[in-house]
Design an enzyme around this catalytic site. Structure first.
Site, PDB file in Angstrom:
ATOM      1  N   ALA A  83       0.874  -1.111  -0.021  1.00  0.00           N
ATOM      2  CA  ALA A  83       0.182   0.020  -0.011  1.00  0.00           C
ATOM      3  C   ALA A  83       0.850   1.340  -0.065  1.00  0.00           C
ATOM      4  O   ALA A  83       0.385   2.365  -0.383  1.00  0.00           O
ATOM      5  CB  ALA A  83      -1.161  -0.037   1.099  1.00  0.00           C
ATOM      6  N   LYS A 109      12.284   0.025 -11.389  1.00  0.00           N
ATOM      7  CA  LYS A 109      11.532  -1.290 -11.842  1.00  0.00           C
ATOM      8  C   LYS A 109      12.521  -2.494 -11.523  1.00  0.00           C
ATOM      9  O   LYS A 109      13.757  -2.243 -11.913  1.00  0.00           O
ATOM     10  CB  LYS A 109      11.101  -1.192 -13.162  1.00  0.00           C
ATOM     11  CG  LYS A 109      10.233  -2.704 -13.511  1.00  0.00           C
ATOM     12  CD  LYS A 109       9.530  -2.516 -14.887  1.00  0.00           C
ATOM     13  CE  LYS A 109       9.029  -3.803 -15.352  1.00  0.00           C
ATOM     14  NZ  LYS A 109       7.884  -4.049 -14.342  1.00  0.00           N
ATOM     15  N   ASN A 116      -0.322  -6.620 -17.018  1.00  0.00           N
ATOM     16  CA  ASN A 116      -0.869  -5.122 -17.412  1.00  0.00           C
ATOM     17  C   ASN A 116      -2.348  -4.717 -16.994  1.00  0.00           C
ATOM     18  O   ASN A 116      -3.189  -5.528 -17.658  1.00  0.00           O
ATOM     19  CB  ASN A 116      -0.307  -4.800 -18.742  1.00  0.00           C
ATOM     20  CG  ASN A 116      -0.048  -3.433 -18.897  1.00  0.00           C
ATOM     21  OD1 ASN A 116      -0.866  -2.321 -18.315  1.00  0.00           O
ATOM     22  ND2 ASN A 116       1.307  -2.997 -19.566  1.00  0.00           N
ATOM     23  N   HIS A 138      10.914   1.387 -19.217  1.00  0.00           N
ATOM     24  CA  HIS A 138      10.137   1.615 -17.835  1.00  0.00           C
ATOM     25  C   HIS A 138      11.082   2.640 -17.194  1.00  0.00           C
ATOM     26  O   HIS A 138      12.319   2.651 -17.369  1.00  0.00           O
ATOM     27  CB  HIS A 138      10.159   0.326 -17.176  1.00  0.00           C
ATOM     28  CG  HIS A 138       8.972  -0.307 -17.535  1.00  0.00           C
ATOM     29  ND1 HIS A 138       8.931  -1.134 -18.630  1.00  0.00           N
ATOM     30  CD2 HIS A 138       7.796  -0.542 -17.015  1.00  0.00           C
ATOM     31  CE1 HIS A 138       7.641  -1.733 -18.820  1.00  0.00           C
ATOM     32  NE2 HIS A 138       6.917  -1.475 -17.900  1.00  0.00           N
TER      33      HIS A 138
HETATM   34  P1  NAP Z   1       7.287  -0.388  -5.223  1.00  0.00           P
HETATM   35  O1  NAP Z   1       7.088   1.048  -5.293  1.00  0.00           O
HETATM   36  O2  NAP Z   1       8.577  -0.733  -4.913  1.00  0.00           O
HETATM   37  O3  NAP Z   1       6.057  -0.682  -4.198  1.00  0.00           O
HETATM   38  C1  NAP Z   1       6.040  -2.050  -3.643  1.00  0.00           C
HETATM   39  C2  NAP Z   1       5.744  -1.782  -2.148  1.00  0.00           C
HETATM   40  O4  NAP Z   1       5.556  -3.253  -1.594  1.00  0.00           O
HETATM   41  C3  NAP Z   1       7.031  -1.312  -1.507  1.00  0.00           C
HETATM   42  O5  NAP Z   1       6.470  -0.315  -0.556  1.00  0.00           O
HETATM   43  C4  NAP Z   1       7.582  -2.577  -0.804  1.00  0.00           C
HETATM   44  O6  NAP Z   1       8.180  -2.240   0.133  1.00  0.00           O
HETATM   45  C5  NAP Z   1       6.197  -3.366  -0.665  1.00  0.00           C
HETATM   46  N1  NAP Z   1       6.537  -4.531  -0.252  1.00  0.00           N
HETATM   47  C6  NAP Z   1       7.635  -5.621  -0.598  1.00  0.00           C
HETATM   48  N2  NAP Z   1       7.359  -6.829  -0.055  1.00  0.00           N
HETATM   49  C7  NAP Z   1       6.065  -6.676   0.603  1.00  0.00           C
HETATM   50  C8  NAP Z   1       5.440  -7.581   1.458  1.00  0.00           C
HETATM   51  N3  NAP Z   1       5.908  -8.877   1.719  1.00  0.00           N
HETATM   52  N4  NAP Z   1       4.187  -7.334   1.966  1.00  0.00           N
HETATM   53  C9  NAP Z   1       3.822  -6.020   1.740  1.00  0.00           C
HETATM   54  N5  NAP Z   1       4.541  -5.016   1.131  1.00  0.00           N
HETATM   55  C10 NAP Z   1       5.492  -5.388   0.633  1.00  0.00           C
HETATM   56  O7  NAP Z   1       6.791  -0.926  -6.582  1.00  0.00           O
HETATM   57  P2  NAP Z   1       5.629  -0.394  -7.692  1.00  0.00           P
HETATM   58  O8  NAP Z   1       6.452   0.414  -8.570  1.00  0.00           O
HETATM   59  O9  NAP Z   1       4.421   0.060  -6.963  1.00  0.00           O
HETATM   60  O10 NAP Z   1       5.310  -1.974  -8.559  1.00  0.00           O
HETATM   61  C11 NAP Z   1       5.136  -2.914  -7.850  1.00  0.00           C
HETATM   62  C12 NAP Z   1       4.715  -4.008  -8.630  1.00  0.00           C
HETATM   63  O11 NAP Z   1       3.677  -3.865  -9.405  1.00  0.00           O
HETATM   64  C13 NAP Z   1       5.978  -4.335  -9.502  1.00  0.00           C
HETATM   65  O12 NAP Z   1       6.035  -5.835  -9.737  1.00  0.00           O
HETATM   66  C14 NAP Z   1       5.759  -3.784 -11.065  1.00  0.00           C
HETATM   67  O13 NAP Z   1       6.201  -4.457 -11.933  1.00  0.00           O
HETATM   68  C15 NAP Z   1       4.085  -4.092 -10.859  1.00  0.00           C
HETATM   69  N6  NAP Z   1       3.242  -3.424 -12.030  1.00  0.00           N
HETATM   70  C16 NAP Z   1       2.375  -3.784 -12.564  1.00  0.00           C
HETATM   71  C17 NAP Z   1       1.510  -3.103 -13.259  1.00  0.00           C
HETATM   72  C18 NAP Z   1       0.192  -3.906 -13.980  1.00  0.00           C
HETATM   73  O14 NAP Z   1      -0.452  -3.187 -14.580  1.00  0.00           O
HETATM   74  N7  NAP Z   1       0.200  -5.229 -13.641  1.00  0.00           N
HETATM   75  C19 NAP Z   1       1.739  -1.894 -13.467  1.00  0.00           C
HETATM   76  C20 NAP Z   1       2.854  -1.348 -12.840  1.00  0.00           C
HETATM   77  C21 NAP Z   1       3.550  -1.991 -11.949  1.00  0.00           C
HETATM   78  P3  NAP Z   1       9.849  -2.354  -0.035  1.00  0.00           P
HETATM   79  O15 NAP Z   1      10.219  -1.229  -0.894  1.00  0.00           O
HETATM   80  O16 NAP Z   1      10.359  -1.865   1.316  1.00  0.00           O
HETATM   81  O17 NAP Z   1      10.286  -3.386  -0.730  1.00  0.00           O
END
Ligand code: NAP
Length: 262
Positions: A9, A156, A124, A152
């Protein structure tokens, strides 16, 4: 009202999901989980007061809030652990985290069958990206020689993107394995021709300034055709996430790809 929990979150995507859930009168934010939780309100980063405090412990969050759906935007290793916990506790996962392996997808499918619960995993959630993949499959029937460039932001973690892999897999399913380029082609710099999926070269660019972008370039005799999609803000993913939260309760087994619930 669908009761929604958000995992990750405090991340870039998670914060946007919190805003979306709070602003959708068919969804109710009931829990928020992040390993960086520090007692803050889930909406704090967006200047919102949601009344939901971000916590670190997923199991405790589920026990306290009984969500219908758990949205996960974390990291591949964390996402798999979260999916296992959610399904074991009766929560339907909606997963956007990329970098899951085919083995991971098999396991989620088995867990869905065992628990009788659905799960949705989408590389996506942007409508335009789903259409890009559909169009790419159509074009590949006529112009099978193709390369993919995905671009990206530089924070990432996984490369290539889940979308690039999925696009290549979908194209490979209609055109099969194909040897492209000159048979005697030689890389003078390791990796310069990208990684390949069934012979389709995939190239990853990571730079500040980008959000999520992809070009699928087809080449034919004397012509090229390029399909390009740009997510210029993370809002692009939110209608898809909200749709998935609403539709997942009526789905069965593992649903892979947003196109299957649109
Ligand atoms: P981000 O900013 O690093 O956010 C991930 C968050 O989850 C961080 O706060 C992280 O903390 C936390 N986290 C890590 N392990 C956890 C756990 N076990 N329990 C709860 N929280 C945890 O990354 P983001 O840019 O939001 O992207 C997240 C993912 O979504 C990536 O895999 C990205 O490729 C994907 N994505 C998908 C789409 C789609 O449409 N499917 C679109 C965009 C992004 P820490 O930083 O301390 O690890």
């Amino acid at each position: 009202m669908v009761r929604v929990m958000v995992c990750g979150a405090l991340g870039r995507m998670g914060r946007e999901v919190v805003k979306t859930v709070v602003g959708d009168d068919r969804l109710q934010l009931v829990a928020a989980v992040d390993i960086r939780a520090d007692g803050q309100d889930a909406g704090a980063a967006a200047g919102l007061k949601t009344g939901v405090t971000v916590v670190r412990d997923l199991t405790a969050a589920i026990e306290a809030s009984h969500p219908d759906v758990g949205v996960d935007f974390t990291q591949p290793a964390a996402a798999m652990a979260n999916i296992r916990t959610m399904l074991a506790a009766g929560v339907r996962p909606v997963v956007g985290t990329t970098g899951l392996t085919l083995g991971d997808l098999d396991e989620v499918g088995r867990l869905c069958d065992q628990t009788g619960l659905p799960a949705l995993i989408a590389p996506n959630f942007a409508l335009g990206a789903v259409l890009m993949m559909k169009l790419a499959v159509e074009v590949a029937r006529y112009m099978p020689q193709v390369e993919i460039i995905e671009l990206h932001h530089d924070q990432k973690l996984d490369a290539p993107s889940g979308t690039a892999l999925r696009t290549a897999q979908l194209i490979a399913a209609v055109r099969g394995e194909l040897r492209q380029g000159h048979p005697e082609e030689e890389e003078k710099l390791a990796g310069v021709r990208g990684g390949t999926v069934a012979g389709i070269p995939v190239h990853s660019v990571r730079l500040p300034g980008y959000v999520a972008h992809q070009e699928v370039i087809f080449g034919g005799l004397g012509q090229t055709l390029t399909i390009r999609h740009d997510s210029i803000s993370r809002e692009s993913f939110m209608p898809g996430v909200a749709l998935a939260c609403r539709k997942i309760t009526g789905a069965h087994g593992l649903v892979y790809g947003l196109e299957n619930i649109m």
